[in-house]
Design an enzyme around this catalytic site. Structure first.
Site, PDB file in Angstrom:
ATOM      1  N   ASP A 226       0.869  -1.177   0.000  1.00  0.00           N
ATOM      2  CA  ASP A 226       0.000   0.000   0.000  1.00  0.00           C
ATOM      3  C   ASP A 226       0.906   1.227   0.000  1.00  0.00           C
ATOM      4  O   ASP A 226       2.053   1.137  -0.410  1.00  0.00           O
ATOM      5  CB  ASP A 226      -0.961  -0.023   1.202  1.00  0.00           C
ATOM      6  N   HIS A 249       2.327   1.625  -3.127  1.00  0.00           N
ATOM      7  CA  HIS A 249       1.512   2.566  -3.889  1.00  0.00           C
ATOM      8  C   HIS A 249       2.157   3.954  -3.907  1.00  0.00           C
ATOM      9  O   HIS A 249       1.510   4.930  -4.266  1.00  0.00           O
ATOM     10  CB  HIS A 249       0.100   2.665  -3.309  1.00  0.00           C
TER      11      HIS A 249
END
Length: 404
Positions: A226, A249
């Site tokens: 993430d 991410h």
């Protein structure tokens, strides 16, 4: 000027009496720091009470040591209350239970709330905090109602230091900083979340930097699935320098504006290496309507990013969390001022080739964005940056058609 005049006048009119070399003063002798080493291997399988007792005994200006070669097990949250101006040294292993029923609905594995002056560090670099998240990854795949704990949750307080140890396999976020914390320093850390099953870790943000001032992150390696570092609502005067992110991410501002008016300001992310990430750097804001609120982002610089097989190098999303059809009727209104993407190099993946950047500002908002020294190449083909509602002074050639 008034203060300088006052001090000058004081020095000119006052004779300061200094103690002689032979004068003995009780207040000039520093007492040694108290040192506590909690016992490990409790019969209950939970060493948290022993560590909490050590904090109670030595926390006020003292040192708590978890020695190398020792394993401390946690079945309950470790609360750092009372660890004021303390030095918590992890040289061994602090390992959370993998029993998800013990952590469901628990906010944190380690809670640092409204404390002034705490160091959590390893002098040797051998210390490890293990969130033992495999069972959480597997359970969450079929039970999204499972409320997973953050590993270290910092709520308020000041002068917080995390330095020179490893954190592994967080069930969810590794470190959450929020609630008006002042001056937090994170340095020389290794964070990694990996799965032994076919189910990948979920929501394992490395750092969520929320409401705080003067957060500094330096020399940190993060492997996760993430956001590597997310600057959340209320982040102000934050620096990330010398960060390596793998599989993430990216370095993100946001997401912002989901339910409340949100602001992030005065952020610098520089000297960043991004590997196999969905993006290297970006901003995520919700559009208006549907319960969303205004997002404001100002004075943010992303500089010196090396991109290695990331899907996008740079990205701005003004339609986060909604569909393109929704945003056509409710265009983004985020206020972006003083946003700079500077000195980006490397090569993106082939996933969206030849697109290397996706910059989508909402037509109802403000878009003061600049790109400079951008040399990122596409994984295949001649690289392009897609743009929507970008200023003519952007600084990089644009191709129409940005979405998101």
């Amino acid at each position: 000027m008034l203060l300088l005049t006052f001090v000058t006048s004081l020095l000119a009119t006052t004779v300061l009496a200094l103690p002689s070399a032979t004068e003995k003063r009780a207040d000039s002798v520093l007492a040694p720091r108290a040192i506590c080493t909690p016992a490990s291997g409790a019969a209950s399988g939970d060493d948290t009470p022993a560590i909490a007792a050590a904090i109670k005994s030595c926390g006020a200006g003292g040192t708590i040591v978890l020695p190398a070669g020792k394993t401390y097990n946690m079945k309950t949250m470790l609360d750092f209350t009372g660890c004021v101006n303390c030095d918590f040294q992890i040289e061994g292993l602090l390992k959370a239970s993998g029993d998800t029923t013990l952590w469901d609905g628990i906010r944190a594995m380690i809670y640092v709330g409204k404390i002034a002056g705490v160091k959590i560090r390893s002098l040797t670099g051998t210390g490890v905090i293990d969130g033992n998240g495999q069972n959480s990854y597997d359970r969450y795949a079929t039970d999204t109602g499972f409320s997973r704990p953050t590993v270290i949750y910092i709520s308020g307080g000041s002068n917080i230091v995390l330095d020179n140890f490893r954190m592994k396999n967080a069930p969810s976020v590794f470190v959450n900083l929020r609630d008006a914390t002042k001056v937090a320093t994170f340095s020389n850390l290794n964070l990694d979340a990996t799965s032994k099953s076919t189910i990948l870790p979920k929501n394992t943000d490395g750092f969520d930097i929320g409401e705080s001032t003067y957060a500094t992150l330096t020399n940190i390696a993060i492997t996760n699935q993430d956001d590597c570092i997310a600057f959340k609502p209320g982040a102000n005067y934050a620096l990330a320098d010398g960060i390596t992110c793998t599989g993430s991410h990216g370095i993100s501002i946001g997401s912002l504006g989901k339910e409340n008016p949100d602001t992030v300001q005065n952020v610098i992310a520089r000297n960043i290496k991004m590997i196999n990430s969905t993006k290297a750097a970006g901003i995520k804001t919700y559009p208006p309507g549907n319960g969303h609120a205004l997002s404001t982002v100002s004075n943010v610089t992303f500089s010196g990013f090396t991109v290695q097989n990331c899907d996008y190098a740079i990205q701005i999303q003004s339609c986060y969390g909604e569909t393109a059809a929704y945003c056509a009727a409710n265009p983004g209104n985020a206020q972006l001022t003083g946003i700079t993407f500077d000195n980006f190099s490397g090569t993106t993946s082939t996933k969206y080739s030849p697109t290397t950047g996706m910059l989508n500002c909402g037509s109802a908002g403000k878009c003061d964005v600049k790109v400079s020294k951008y040399t990122v190449k596409a994984g295949s083909g001649t690289g392009v940056v897609l743009c929507t509602n970008m200023p003519s002074t952007l600084g990089v050639a644009c191709t129409a058609g940005a979405t998101g």
